[in-house]
Motif scaffolding. Structure first.
Motif, PDB file in Angstrom:
ATOM      1  N   LEU A   1       0.795  -1.229   0.155  1.00 38.11           N
ATOM      2  CA  LEU A   1      -0.197  -0.018   0.036  1.00 38.11           C
ATOM      3  C   LEU A   1       0.697   1.171   0.127  1.00 38.11           C
ATOM      4  O   LEU A   1       0.623   2.289  -0.775  1.00 38.11           O
ATOM      5  CB  LEU A   1      -0.937  -0.004   1.230  1.00 38.11           C
ATOM      6  N   ALA A   2       1.876   1.345   0.705  1.00 42.43           N
ATOM      7  CA  ALA A   2       2.829   2.446   1.015  1.00 42.43           C
ATOM      8  C   ALA A   2       3.482   2.796  -0.416  1.00 42.43           C
ATOM      9  O   ALA A   2       3.436   3.757  -0.914  1.00 42.43           O
ATOM     10  CB  ALA A   2       3.731   2.202   2.255  1.00 42.43           C
ATOM     11  N   LEU A   3       4.006   1.530  -0.951  1.00 41.48           N
ATOM     12  CA  LEU A   3       4.869   1.970  -2.299  1.00 41.48           C
ATOM     13  C   LEU A   3       4.017   2.215  -3.467  1.00 41.48           C
ATOM     14  O   LEU A   3       4.399   2.789  -4.353  1.00 41.48           O
ATOM     15  CB  LEU A   3       5.579   0.412  -2.531  1.00 41.48           C
ATOM     16  N   GLY A   4       2.807   1.589  -3.589  1.00 39.94           N
ATOM     17  CA  GLY A   4       1.802   2.164  -4.326  1.00 39.94           C
ATOM     18  C   GLY A   4       1.388   3.723  -4.318  1.00 39.94           C
ATOM     19  O   GLY A   4       1.355   4.386  -5.018  1.00 39.94           O
ATOM     20  N   HIS A   5       1.210   3.997  -3.035  1.00 41.84           N
ATOM     21  CA  HIS A   5       1.122   5.400  -2.790  1.00 41.84           C
ATOM     22  C   HIS A   5       2.352   6.311  -3.311  1.00 41.84           C
ATOM     23  O   HIS A   5       2.144   7.418  -3.749  1.00 41.84           O
ATOM     24  CB  HIS A   5       1.038   5.828  -1.357  1.00 41.84           C
ATOM     25  N   VAL A   6       3.568   5.753  -3.032  1.00 43.57           N
ATOM     26  CA  VAL A   6       4.681   6.539  -3.524  1.00 43.57           C
ATOM     27  C   VAL A   6       4.708   6.477  -4.687  1.00 43.57           C
ATOM     28  O   VAL A   6       4.746   7.581  -5.395  1.00 43.57           O
ATOM     29  CB  VAL A   6       6.033   5.789  -2.881  1.00 43.57           C
ATOM     30  N   ALA A   7       4.351   5.519  -5.701  1.00 47.43           N
ATOM     31  CA  ALA A   7       4.258   5.532  -7.027  1.00 47.43           C
ATOM     32  C   ALA A   7       3.158   6.742  -7.413  1.00 47.43           C
ATOM     33  O   ALA A   7       3.509   7.470  -8.463  1.00 47.43           O
ATOM     34  CB  ALA A   7       4.035   4.305  -7.680  1.00 47.43           C
ATOM     35  N   ALA A   8       2.335   6.949  -7.022  1.00 43.23           N
ATOM     36  CA  ALA A   8       1.160   7.807  -7.312  1.00 43.23           C
ATOM     37  C   ALA A   8       1.596   9.216  -6.937  1.00 43.23           C
ATOM     38  O   ALA A   8       1.502  10.189  -7.749  1.00 43.23           O
ATOM     39  CB  ALA A   8      -0.195   7.304  -6.421  1.00 43.23           C
ATOM     40  N   LEU A   9       2.256   9.226  -6.029  1.00 40.97           N
ATOM     41  CA  LEU A   9       2.899  10.669  -5.654  1.00 40.97           C
ATOM     42  C   LEU A   9       4.133  11.164  -6.553  1.00 40.97           C
ATOM     43  O   LEU A   9       4.185  12.193  -6.988  1.00 40.97           O
ATOM     44  CB  LEU A   9       3.680  10.712  -4.026  1.00 40.97           C
ATOM     45  N   GLU A  10       4.867  10.379  -7.074  1.00 42.32           N
ATOM     46  CA  GLU A  10       5.813  10.557  -7.775  1.00 42.32           C
ATOM     47  C   GLU A  10       5.238  10.795  -9.265  1.00 42.32           C
ATOM     48  O   GLU A  10       5.910  11.913 -10.088  1.00 42.32           O
ATOM     49  CB  GLU A  10       6.828   9.235  -7.877  1.00 42.32           C
ATOM     50  N   ALA A  11       4.218  10.114  -9.474  1.00 44.00           N
ATOM     51  CA  ALA A  11       3.467  10.409 -10.903  1.00 44.00           C
ATOM     52  C   ALA A  11       3.013  11.793 -10.882  1.00 44.00           C
ATOM     53  O   ALA A  11       3.007  12.459 -11.746  1.00 44.00           O
ATOM     54  CB  ALA A  11       2.437   9.521 -11.119  1.00 44.00           C
ATOM     55  N   LYS A  12       2.269  12.144  -9.792  1.00 44.97           N
ATOM     56  CA  LYS A  12       1.615  13.328  -9.507  1.00 44.97           C
ATOM     57  C   LYS A  12       2.887  14.543  -9.593  1.00 44.97           C
ATOM     58  O   LYS A  12       2.658  15.620 -10.154  1.00 44.97           O
ATOM     59  CB  LYS A  12       0.954  13.621  -8.322  1.00 44.97           C
ATOM     60  N   ALA A  13       4.037  14.213  -9.066  1.00 40.85           N
ATOM     61  CA  ALA A  13       5.164  15.208  -8.859  1.00 40.85           C
ATOM     62  C   ALA A  13       5.541  15.447 -10.243  1.00 40.85           C
ATOM     63  O   ALA A  13       5.904  16.645 -10.499  1.00 40.85           O
ATOM     64  CB  ALA A  13       6.123  14.662  -8.085  1.00 40.85           C
ATOM     65  N   GLN A  14       5.732  14.444 -11.115  1.00 40.61           N
ATOM     66  CA  GLN A  14       6.096  14.359 -12.587  1.00 40.61           C
ATOM     67  C   GLN A  14       5.081  15.273 -13.261  1.00 40.61           C
ATOM     68  O   GLN A  14       5.434  16.177 -14.126  1.00 40.61           O
ATOM     69  CB  GLN A  14       6.187  13.221 -13.024  1.00 40.61           C
ATOM     70  N   SER A  15       3.870  15.085 -13.068  1.00 39.69           N
ATOM     71  CA  SER A  15       3.023  15.884 -13.875  1.00 39.69           C
ATOM     72  C   SER A  15       2.872  17.336 -13.336  1.00 39.69           C
ATOM     73  O   SER A  15       2.777  18.366 -14.464  1.00 39.69           O
ATOM     74  CB  SER A  15       1.392  15.436 -13.359  1.00 39.69           C
ATOM     75  N   LEU A  16       3.152  17.506 -12.240  1.00 40.35           N
ATOM     76  CA  LEU A  16       3.257  18.910 -11.792  1.00 40.35           C
ATOM     77  C   LEU A  16       4.640  19.844 -12.150  1.00 40.35           C
ATOM     78  O   LEU A  16       4.336  20.991 -12.727  1.00 40.35           O
ATOM     79  CB  LEU A  16       3.159  19.232  -9.983  1.00 40.35           C
ATOM     80  N   GLN A  17       5.541  19.072 -12.283  1.00 40.85           N
ATOM     81  CA  GLN A  17       6.688  19.611 -12.785  1.00 40.85           C
ATOM     82  C   GLN A  17       6.634  19.812 -14.271  1.00 40.85           C
ATOM     83  O   GLN A  17       6.970  20.800 -14.763  1.00 40.85           O
ATOM     84  CB  GLN A  17       7.947  18.535 -12.816  1.00 40.85           C
TER      85      GLN A  17
END
Length: 131
Positions: free
Chosen positions: A84-100
């Motif tokens: 669950l935690a690593l899935g959330h990390v992946a979602a956060l990283e994808a969102k960070a890339q999108s924001l960038q």
């Protein structure tokens, strides 16, 4: 010993409004007195703190619900929590890339704008859909 919602809010760092919301969606279940007032015991405060920490890490409410269930299940497999935690990390990283990517687009548009007294503005043109 039980405490009122105001005291529970202060003890947990969760606003009264959010405590009511978490109760409405079934994340926390305080005892109700005959007069209808909520009364919180230490386990309720612990749940509220857990929710606050999970939300501070931007876990979606459904993940918070799953994490709470795992927290309460002493026979849980830690691997499930880790997934669950690593899935959330992946979602956060994808969102960070999108924001960038959005920030880069806006930087590019701002660089093409003269920023002077002229009315022409590539930023507004882009927002309007002119290319």
């Amino acid at each position: 010993m039980t405490i009122t919602i105001g005291d529970a809010a202060r003890a947990s760092g969760v606003s009264e409004k959010m405590i009511r919301h978490y109760e409405a969606i079934g994340l926390v279940r305080p005892a109700r007195q005959a007069n209808g007032y909520r009364h919180y015991a230490e386990p309720d405060i612990a749940v509220l703190r857990f929710i606050r920490h999970a939300r501070d890490l931007a876990f979606p409410l459904e993940d918070v619900r799953r994490l709470l269930a795992l927290w309460h299940d002493r026979g849980r497999a830690s691997g499930e929590v880790r997934r669950l935690a690593l899935g959330h990390v992946a979602a956060l990283e994808a969102k960070a890339q999108s924001l960038q990517a959005m920030a880069n687009s806006l930087k590019h548009l701002a660089a093409t704008c003269h920023g002077d007294d002229r009315p022409d503005c590539p930023i507004l043109d882009e927002l309007e859909g002119k290319h």
